[in-house]
Write an enzyme that holds these catalytic residues in place. Structure first.
Site, short mmCIF file in Angstrom:
data_model
loop_
_atom_site.label_atom_id
_atom_site.label_comp_id
_atom_site.label_asym_id
_atom_site.label_seq_id
_atom_site.Cartn_x
_atom_site.Cartn_y
_atom_site.Cartn_z
N ASP A 82 23.94 -18.43 38.98
CA ASP A 82 24.28 -19.23 40.15
C ASP A 82 23.06 -19.29 41.08
OD1 ASP A 82 25.92 -20.66 41.92
OD2 ASP A 82 26.63 -18.82 42.92
N HIS A 83 22.74 -20.46 41.58
CA HIS A 83 21.61 -20.63 42.49
C HIS A 83 20.30 -20.03 41.97
CE1 HIS A 83 23.64 -22.57 45.84
NE2 HIS A 83 24.69 -21.85 45.52
N GLY A 179 30.15 -19.01 52.33
CA GLY A 179 30.74 -18.03 53.24
C GLY A 179 32.07 -18.55 53.75
N HIS A 206 30.44 -26.40 45.60
CA HIS A 206 30.09 -25.05 46.07
C HIS A 206 30.78 -24.80 47.41
CE1 HIS A 206 26.41 -23.83 43.60
NE2 HIS A 206 26.87 -24.91 43.04
N GLY A 207 30.88 -23.54 47.78
CA GLY A 207 31.39 -23.21 49.11
C GLY A 207 32.88 -23.44 49.26
N ASN A 228 33.16 -23.38 42.65
CA ASN A 228 32.62 -22.03 42.81
C ASN A 228 33.39 -21.24 43.87
OD1 ASN A 228 30.63 -22.94 41.12
ND2 ASN A 228 28.93 -22.51 42.50
#
Ligand SMILES: [Zn+2]
Length: 284
Positions: A82-83, A179, A206-207, A228
């Site tokens: 990831d990332h 977050g 994402h997020g 994700n």
């Protein structure tokens, strides 16, 4: 079974109109908890680690744990970086057995992002490994990266980016943040639909920690094939441990603490799999 790549998994999701849950894991217990949830719901699943997680535990150790645990599972499991923060890390992950790679050049200029993403594609594709890249910036803090305000993905740029890089899935920025959210996030879902019209490869959200179930479901309907989940798994794991220590402060066996953390993560992941609609989607 042996680890599989995420490529067919995500194409099946696109065809079936659901999303594969991709869960960030930090230790053996979280790996076991995510797989137990996927197994119980007969869901294909992705486990993923960020650069800071592999710095903590190392690529080879995570690859070994996930490979061993996946072998016992009857559902398809992919291990995803990831990332991915550099070409070198991406190549090392493939060498250690990761079956899916993200290269994140979203903090770079458009051209530099294309360049690094394409380079990773050229290294990964001959090995049969699919590559996710990101265009636009997801807000908040993921790992050591902090994004600035308003940088949602532009549909036409997305089309060009996909064509020029040869990536197999695209992470889009539509107003989500990494977050937890302090307020209610405003998602540009129209933007997502616009991107879907011009980009055919699976799209990634994402997020998603802290988004409402309705928002996630709506995004899946509009073309998201992978969602994700990271922050909330860490919180669930730690909450499980905190509960034990609150009740029995003298507990010292890591197994007791780990079991409590696993139980919380498993329940959370089951809920997220249902929201993604990937339950009972093991396609033979
Ligand atoms: Zn992310």
């Amino acid at each position: 079974m042996a680890l599989v790549t995420s490529e067919k998994m995500l194409l099946d999701a696109r065809e079936g109109g659901y999303a594969v849950g991709a869960f960030n894991v930090e230790n053996m217990e979280m790996v076991k908890a995510v797989l137990a949830a996927a197994e119980e719901l007969h869901a294909p699943v992705m486990l993923q680690t960020t650069p800071s997680t592999v710095k903590y535990g190392s690529l080879e150790t995570f690859a070994a744990i996930v490979t061993a645990e996946a072998k016992k599972a009857s559902v398809p499991v992919a291990l995803h970086l990831d990332h991915g923060s550099s070409f070198d890390l991406a190549v090392r992950a493939i060498k250690e057995g990761y079956t899916s790679i993200m290269i994140d050049g979203s903090h770079e200029s458009f051209e530099a992002n294309i360049e690094v993403s394409k380079k990773v594609v050229e290294a990964a594709r001959p090995n049969g490994i699919p590559v996710e890249a990101e265009l636009g910036k997801v807000g908040g803090k993921e790992d050591d990266l902090e994004a600035e305000a308003d940088t949602n993905t532009d549909p036409l740029e997305a089309k060009e980016f996909v064509e020029r890089t040869g990536i197999t899935s695209l992470a889009v920025a539509i107003g989500t943040a990494h977050g937890f959210y302090s307020g209610t996030p405003v998602l540009d879902k129209e933007r997502l639909s616009e991107i879907r019209k011009v980009v055919s490869i699976p799209l990634v959200l994402h997020g998603a920690s802290g988004l409402s179930d309705e928002d996630v479901k709506d995004c899946v309907k509009r073309g998201i094939c992978k969602v994700n989940f990271a922050t909330e798994l860490r919180v669930a794991y730690t909450d499980g441990i905190k509960e034990v220590l609150k009740e029995k402060p003298d507990t010292f066996d890591p197994k007791t603490l780990g079991k409590a953390g696993m139980e919380k993560v498993k329940e959370l992941v089951k809920g997220r799999i249902l929201v993604c609609g990937s339950d009972n989607k093991v396609i033979k």
